[in-house]
Structure formats: structure tokens, C-alpha cells
Enzyme design. Structure first.
Site, PDB file in Angstrom:
ATOM      1  CG  HIS A 287      -2.078   1.069   0.795  1.00  0.00           C
ATOM      2  ND1 HIS A 287      -2.998   0.946  -0.217  1.00  0.00           N
ATOM      3  CD2 HIS A 287      -2.261   2.300   1.297  1.00  0.00           C
ATOM      4  CE1 HIS A 287      -3.707   2.045  -0.308  1.00  0.00           C
ATOM      5  NE2 HIS A 287      -3.289   2.884   0.597  1.00  0.00           N
TER       6      HIS A 287
ATOM      7  NE  ARG B 295      -6.136  -7.595  -9.947  1.00  0.00           N
ATOM      8  CZ  ARG B 295      -5.378  -7.025  -8.985  1.00  0.00           C
ATOM      9  NH1 ARG B 295      -5.830  -6.962  -7.741  1.00  0.00           N
ATOM     10  NH2 ARG B 295      -4.205  -6.521  -9.259  1.00  0.00           N
ATOM     11  NE  ARG B 296      -2.695  -9.896 -10.278  1.00  0.00           N
ATOM     12  CZ  ARG B 296      -1.935  -9.996  -9.216  1.00  0.00           C
ATOM     13  NH1 ARG B 296      -2.165 -10.870  -8.305  1.00  0.00           N
ATOM     14  NH2 ARG B 296      -0.888  -9.209  -9.079  1.00  0.00           N
TER      15      ARG B 296
ATOM     16  CE1 TYR C  67      -2.068   8.041  -0.550  1.00  0.00           C
ATOM     17  CE2 TYR C  67      -2.175   5.738   0.093  1.00  0.00           C
ATOM     18  CZ  TYR C  67      -2.804   6.941  -0.172  1.00  0.00           C
ATOM     19  OH  TYR C  67      -4.151   7.040  -0.073  1.00  0.00           O
TER      20      TYR C  67
ATOM     21  CG  HIS D 171      -8.898   1.748  -7.759  1.00  0.00           C
ATOM     22  ND1 HIS D 171      -9.374   2.985  -7.384  1.00  0.00           N
ATOM     23  CD2 HIS D 171      -7.834   1.501  -6.948  1.00  0.00           C
ATOM     24  CE1 HIS D 171      -8.636   3.451  -6.388  1.00  0.00           C
ATOM     25  NE2 HIS D 171      -7.698   2.578  -6.110  1.00  0.00           N
ATOM     26  CG  PHE D 172      -4.282  -0.683 -10.290  1.00  0.00           C
ATOM     27  CD1 PHE D 172      -3.602  -0.843 -11.473  1.00  0.00           C
ATOM     28  CD2 PHE D 172      -4.756  -1.810  -9.632  1.00  0.00           C
ATOM     29  CE1 PHE D 172      -3.413  -2.095 -12.012  1.00  0.00           C
ATOM     30  CE2 PHE D 172      -4.573  -3.069 -10.175  1.00  0.00           C
ATOM     31  CZ  PHE D 172      -3.900  -3.212 -11.364  1.00  0.00           C
ATOM     32  CG  HIS D 173      -5.030   0.512 -15.607  1.00  0.00           C
ATOM     33  ND1 HIS D 173      -5.064  -0.705 -14.971  1.00  0.00           N
ATOM     34  CD2 HIS D 173      -4.003   0.435 -16.495  1.00  0.00           C
ATOM     35  CE1 HIS D 173      -4.109  -1.485 -15.460  1.00  0.00           C
ATOM     36  NE2 HIS D 173      -3.452  -0.818 -16.395  1.00  0.00           N
TER      37      HIS D 173
END
Lengths: 167, 551
Positions: free
Chosen positions: B222, B438-439, B226, B373-375
Site C-alpha cells: 500500500h 482480473r488477472r 503512495y 481503479h489503479f489504471h
């Protein structure tokens, strides 16, 4: 340190909604008892048959009381073992009547897997050495795809099953 | 002449550019993998030469998630340190050492993956076992980054000694915060890789504690996000104001936000493990609360950014409620690309809140919603900001200029990226909500209506992925132009100033011992008991598995 008046308003509103939000999920968790699965029950991944629920003859769906079902499963690369039918053929579909309470129990014999009944809240990590459990009421009829949603190797996308909820 | 227009020495520029070259080579390779993945998942395309989908996926994750980001960040941060506090010859040599160790590690891991010996994805969950060279390569990358971190610490320390009583330059302060966070976080990664994975992959240890390795990984995983985000924030707080002709909104507020990010980025990893069977739910919940604390500095950031925009516009004489908005430099890609990134962070952040929401997580965990989301967050917010930085950083380093033509191309690039990502990330979000995993390589599973719906969204992802790859080619072209061909000149290194009459920042903001002590205390609070529980309730360990990944 100086904070602008508008910033104070902005942060107060933000923090207020954050507190409210946390209260809601806290209420859902500790008063309503809605937790993600966590049973902290361990098992020897090389000998899952030693555990009553995961003996080959106990795999698959069983009615334990009126409207209450238990589904025992063993995951391994790249298959879900739902037990066998009367013709000794591997079961690929779990059939459950609508509105019944179902306890899904699963463990892994080898690597990490996932177990998700797509379109429902049944979504668990399946890890070697641990038993994953989730109880829910199957309220909607339909055919739901079970997918392994944690990468388990070259055949990961061929690991699936079906849950059928009928009237 | 302002320091902003003063070019670095040749030797210094060469160091920072070395990191940029690796960055953009990684972008091209990783982006190509991404394109191929979306094509495979569309079901209309099969990989040639028996290449395995999951090998591509591992390359994509490792090279973009770990290599592209880390090289850009360390290169960019080093240039910030060089500009604000300076770098000595000795420090520069140490930074080169960091670069080479990271590069050797990257090459080791990359070769191991490409020959099919490490198709374990970038999270390398045990008990899938990759070739030891993969883990050793990763260790090198991390150790190299530690050297870079300690060079940065030393740079600020030396500057502080020479400038007794002065507050540290804002950007140097931010870099040091980010590297402290990185160092504390990677200790968890180092622990699992060195103590658990390497001996086990070499056969010295028979079994591995799977849950412990996952928990240590997410202790790192995590703060990793950041670590990607904070350099973008550095640009938003201290670079963008200069580009739009304004001043830093508040030095102390920016520092406070970074301190809060340091504290609340690490003791939160369990929210990635909410659906795991072996962790006490109470501790999951406690870490969920800690996770949400980062909303505070995020809201502070949002406020100060828009306040900066408004203040800059009003100074130019715009008095109406939103008149200042029109006057922002929309045609300057150095502003436009990061600005789109900021906008993407609104849905991105909201999605993050959903993901960490204890119960709601079960709906989206490991579905392709997460990938969507993380894209949005990393691949749009962070990456567009990094591109925005590239447009001035690279010509500043190579002694060239961002020409109007390249600026225009950059604007096109930003729009291509936004369009491609809107299609790809949008369809990923929707497909995830209806259960698509996913994946996973292309699969029709058992067929049926549900699966048929997923496949439509996977087609949309291939369209988005193709547009994004065009964006990558454009970006790499611009990078090559700025590195080698653009006309000679001096491009500004746009560091913003404070207002003349700015309030003094409280001294306590630079009390490193205090902030690090609180950070460590929070980590101990959040992790001691769960870790102890995990070890006390350990199941028999797991033997390694090679065959599932085709070894």
C-alpha cells in the site's frame, strides 16, 4: 498554522462525512455482524482429507436442515472439486433452491486460489493452510459463474464452476 | 538569473537523464505488453510462438509498477534535490551506484521473467515459486533504491548544516518524506524476500508461511502506491503554481499533508487482505479506519490546488466567480496533462474508498474493477503528471526547449491518453461490478449470459488499450525529440515561490524524530498483534509449486 475560513468549512464537511461513513460501516460490522470472511481456522494443506468436511465423500452440496445447505469444496490448480454424482462423474454445477441459507466451505491443496460466485457477495481468498467460509442467503434465481479470481498458474482462467439457484 | 533557468552541470544532468532513459524504455515495453493483454482478452487474438499470457502480465506489472515508476521517481526526485539543496561529487557517485544496482536487478528479474521462469505476477504470491534470480533481482532494485534514499537524506542533512536556522526547501522536504516512507515500507518487502522467499526458492527452506509472506508484501504494497503518488503531489503543490503564474498556496499546509501521508500510508496494508481467511476481523477493521485517515491530507490537497488556481487567476484580474478558471493555461501541456490527472483522481479516490470499505470490498475484491481503479489512479493521475513533468524536466536536462510543436503534440497525447483510459478503465469498472475477474487470460468459462456480458466489456478494453498504446508511442516520440533533437535552449525548471508576505511555517513541521516516531508507533500499533496472531496460528507451511507456472 493558519487555515483559511473556507478550508476549515471544507475540512469540517469532509471529516464529518468521513466520521459518518465510518460509523455506518462500523455499525454494519459490529452490530449487524457483516464481516468479510475471517475464521482463522487452519488445516494441513497436504492432508485436507483428514478434515471431516473435506473428505471426498463429503464434498459438494448437502442439505443440513430445512432450507439450510452446506457446500464443501477443495480447490487445486486448476480445478474446484465439488465431489461426484451417482455415476461417479465430477460435479461441475451446484444446485440450490432460492432463498436457502448456504454455507460455502473451501480450502486449497496447493497454491492460493480465489472463490467468487460472480454477481454475489460470495468472494473469498482460498489459501493453503486455511479454511475459507462464507454464509449467505441466495435470494436471486439464476445461473452464476464461479471463478477463481486469484492467479494460480497457467490454467488459472480454466478454473471455474457454476452455481444454479432455482425456484 | 533565477535558479530555475540555471542548467545543471553536464555530469549532474547525465545522472538524472539515465533514470529517464530507463523510464521511457520501460514505458514502451510495458505498454506493448498491456496492449497484447487487452487483445488476448478480447478473444480475437492469440499470442504467437506459444507465449504465455501470464508471462506478459508479469512483465507488464513488474516493468510498469516497479521499474517505470521507481526509475522516474528517483530520477525526478534527485533532480529536485540537486536543484534545491545541491549534490556533491561523492553523493553523485553514490547515486550512480544506486542507478546501476537498480538496473542490474531489473535486468536479472526481466530476463528471468522473459524466459518463463517467473510467471508469478508482480505480487509473486507464495507458494508459486519463481526462479531465485527473480527474487534476487528484485532485492537489487530495492537495495539500489535504498542507496538513493540515503543519498537524499545526506543531501538535506548537509544543506541544513550549512543553513542553520533556515527551513528546508519545500521540495527537498517532500522528497525526504517520500524516501523515508519508501525505506520503512520496503523493509517489509526485504524481510519477506530475503528471509522467506530466497532461502525457500533455493531449496534451503522446505516450506514457507504463505499468510505471513502476503501480510509482509501488503505492508509494503500500500505505501508503494503512495510512493507513486507523492511525487505527483510534489509537482501539484510546488511546480504547477509556477507554471500557471501563481505562488505556493501554503508551505506549512503542504508539509503537514506530506507528514500525514507518511503516517497513514503504512499501517493500512490489511485492507488489501480483507477477504483472507486467517486474519482477525477486528484488526482488519482497525486498519480500515487508519486507511481512511489519508482522506484528510487528500482533501487538504484538493483544496489548496483549487485555491492556487483561483488565486493565480484573480491576481491576473478575474473577478467573477469562475472567470479565473477560463484563464488557466489550457494550451500549456505542462499544466494540462497534470490537470487531467487531478480530475481523474476524483473518481479514482472515490473508487479507493469503495475498495477499502470493509464489507463492500467483497463485491469488488480481485474483480477487474480493481484493475480499472489503479489504471485511473496510477496510470492516469500519476502517469499524466509524470508526463507533465517530463515536458520541462527532460529539455532542462538536455539543454533543449519544448517547442510549440512538441507542446501541441503533448496536448494531443494527453487527450489520446484520456480517451483511451476512459474507455478501458470505464469498462473495467463496469465489468468488475458484474463479477468479471482480473488477472485472467481469455476464457468463456462455462458459457452463459453472465460471461457473454463480460466479453463485450473486454472488447471495449481492447479498443481502449489500443488507443492507449498510440498514446505511448506519441509519448516515447516526444521523449526522444526532447532528449536528442529539439532545438537547443534553456527550458525553465519551474519551482514556485511562496508569497512575499507568507506566514512562517512552524518549526515543528521539521521535527523529523517526532514524525518518524509517530509513524513507527502507528505501525507497531496496527501490526504487532495481527502479526503475532498470524505466527501463533500458523498452519503447516507450504512446499513450493513450480509446475503451475509452467516451470
Amino acid at each position: 498554522m493558519h487555515l483559511h475560513k473556507y478550508e476549515k468549512i471544507w475540512l469540517t464537511l469532509g471529516l464529518g462525512s468521513l466520521a459518518l461513513f465510518l460509523l455506518i460501516i462500523g455499525f454494519a460490522a459490529f452490530w449487524k455482524g457483516t464481516h468479510p470472511q475471517s475464521h482463522i481456522e487452519t488445516i494441513d494443506p497436504q492432508n485436507v482429507e483428514a478434515y471431516e468436511a473435506f473428505k471426498p465423500e463429503n464434498l459438494g452440496v448437502r442439505e443440513v436442515a430445512d432450507g439450510k445447505y452446506i457446500v464443501n469444496m477443495v480447490a487445486s490448480a486448476f480445478n474446484y472439486d465439488f465431489g461426484t454424482d451417482i455415476d461417479e462423474k465430477a460435479v461441475k454445477t451446484i444446485r440450490i433452491p432460492k432463498d436457502s441459507t448456504v454455507l460455502y466451505q473451501i480450502t486449497s491443496k496447493d497454491v492460493v486460489h480465489g472463490f467468487q460466485v460472480a454477481g454475489t457477495n460470495v468472494n473469498m481468498m482460498v489459501e493453503p493452510g486455511h479454511i475459507s467460509r462464507y454464509e449467505t442467503v441466495m435470494k436471486n434465481t439464476g445461473t452464476f459463474t464461479v471463478v477463481c479470481n486469484e492467479y494460480c498458474g497457467v490454467g488459472h482462467h480454466q478454473m471455474y464452476g457454476t452455481v444454479e439457484v432455482y425456484e | 538569473m533565477s535558479k530555475n533557468y540555471l542548467l545543471f552541470s553536464k555530469q549532474e544532468s547525465r545522472l538524472y537523464m539515465a533514470f529517464m532513459h530507463v523510464t521511457f524504455a520501460s514505458l514502451l515495453i510495458g505498454g506493448l505488453m498491456g496492449l497484447l493483454q487487452t487483445l488476448v482478452r478480447s478473444g480475437k487474438f492469440t499470442l504467437p510462438f506459444g507465449i504465455d499470457y501470464y508471462t506478459l502480465l508479469t512483465v507488464h506489472g513488474v516493468i510498469l509498477g516497479l521499474v517505470f515508476t521507481t526509475f522516474f521517481i528517483i530520477g525526478f526526485q534527485n533532480s529536485l534535490m540537486g536543484k534545491t539543496v545541491g549534490i556533491s561529487d561523492k553523493q553523485r557517485k553514490a547515486a550512480w551506484l544506486a542507478f546501476w544496482i537498480m538496473l542490474i536487478g531489473t535486468a536479472m528479474a526481466a530476463v528471468t521473467i522473459l524466459v518463463g521462469q517467473a510467471s508469478v505476477l508482480y505480487t509473486f504470491y507464495a507458494p508459486l515459486r519463481a526462479h531465485p534470480a527473480f527474487y534476487i533481482g528484485l532485492t537489487f532494485v530495492v537495495v539500489g533504491s535504498w542507496i538513493a534514499a540515503f543519498v537524499n537524506f545526506r543531501q538535506l542533512y548537509v544543506w541544513k548544516k550549512a543553513h542553520k536556522g533556515e527551513k528546508s526547501p519545500l521540495l527537498a522536504f517532500m522528497v525526504v518524506i517520500n524516501m523515508i516512507m519508501w525505506f520503512i515500507a520496503t523493509l517489509g518487502l526485504a524481510a519477506t524476500v530475503i528471509v522467506q522467499f530466497i532461502p525457500w526458492s533455493l531449496g534451503y527452506a522446505e516450506t514457507i508461511n504463505v499468510l505471513l509472506s502476503r501480510t509482509l508484501f501488503w505492508y509494503f504494497g500500500h505505501p508503494l502506491v503512495y510512493f507513486w503518488l507523492l511525487p505527483a503531489y510534489m509537482a501539484w503543490y510546488a511546480i504547477i503554481p509556477k507554471i500557471i503564474g501563481g505562488k505556493i498556496f501554503s508551505d506549512s499546509l503542504a508539509r503537514l499533508a506530506f507528514i500525514l501521508f507518511l503516517m497513514f500510508s503504512i499501517p493500512v496494508g490489511l485492507h488489501h487482505q480483507l477477504t483472507e481467511p486467517g486474519i482477525d476481523p477486528t484488526w482488519k477493521f482497525i486498519q480500515v479506519i487508519l486507511t481512511f485517515m489519508v482522506i484528510i491530507p487528500s482533501l487538504m490537497t484538493a483544496f489548496s490546488l483549487f485555491a492556487t488556481f483561483e488565486a493565480a487567476g484573480r491576481k491576473k484580474g478575474f473577478t467573477s466567480l469562475f472567470g479565473w478558471f477560463k484563464k488557466l493555461p489550457w494550451k500549456d501541456v505542462r499544466f494540462l496533462a497534470p490537470f487531467i490527472g487531478m480530475l481523474a483522481f476524483i473518481p479514482g479516490g472515490a473508487g479507493g474508498i469503495i475498495n477499502a470499505s470493509y464489507q463492500m470490498n467483497a463485491l469488488v475484491h480481485n474483480t477487474i474493477w480493481i484493475t480499472g481503479h489503479f489504471h485511473l489512479t496510477v496510470a492516469t493521475t500519476v502517469v499524466l503528471t509524470f508526463f507533465g513533468i517530463t515536458y520541462w524536466l527532460v529539455p532542462h536536462l538536455t539543454g533543449r526547449r519544448l517547442t510549440p510543436k512538441l507542446n501541441k503534440l503533448g496536448i494531443i497525447q494527453a487527450f489520446v491518453w484520456t480517451l483511451g483510459m476512459a474507455i478501458m478503465s470505464g469498462s473495467m469498472h463496469i465489468q468488475g461490478l458484474i463479477g468479471g475477474p482480473r488477472r485472467s487470460s481469455f476464457s468463456e468459462y462455462a458459457g452463459g449470459e453472465q460471461v457473454a456480458t463480460w466479453l463485450n466489456y473486454q472488447l471495449a478494453q481492447a479498443v481502449g488499450g489500443t488507443i492507449l498504446f498510440i498514446g505511448i508511442i506519441l509519448m516515447v516520440y516526444i521523449f526522444i525529440q526532447l532528449s536528442f533533437f529539439a532545438p537547443r535552449g534553456v527550458e525553465e525548471f519551474p519551482i514556485a515561490d511562496e508569497e512575499e508576505d507568507a506566514e512562517k511555517s512552524p518549526k515543528i513541521l521539521e521535527n523529523w524524530y517526532l514524525w518518524i516516531a509517530i509513524t513507527i508507533a502507528l505501525i507497531l500499533f496496527a501490526y504487532t498483534i495481527p502479526m503475532f496472531d498470524i505466527m501463533r496460528h500458523s498452519p503447516p507451511g507450504s512446499v513450493p509449486f513450480d509446475w503451475p507456472i509452467g516451470r
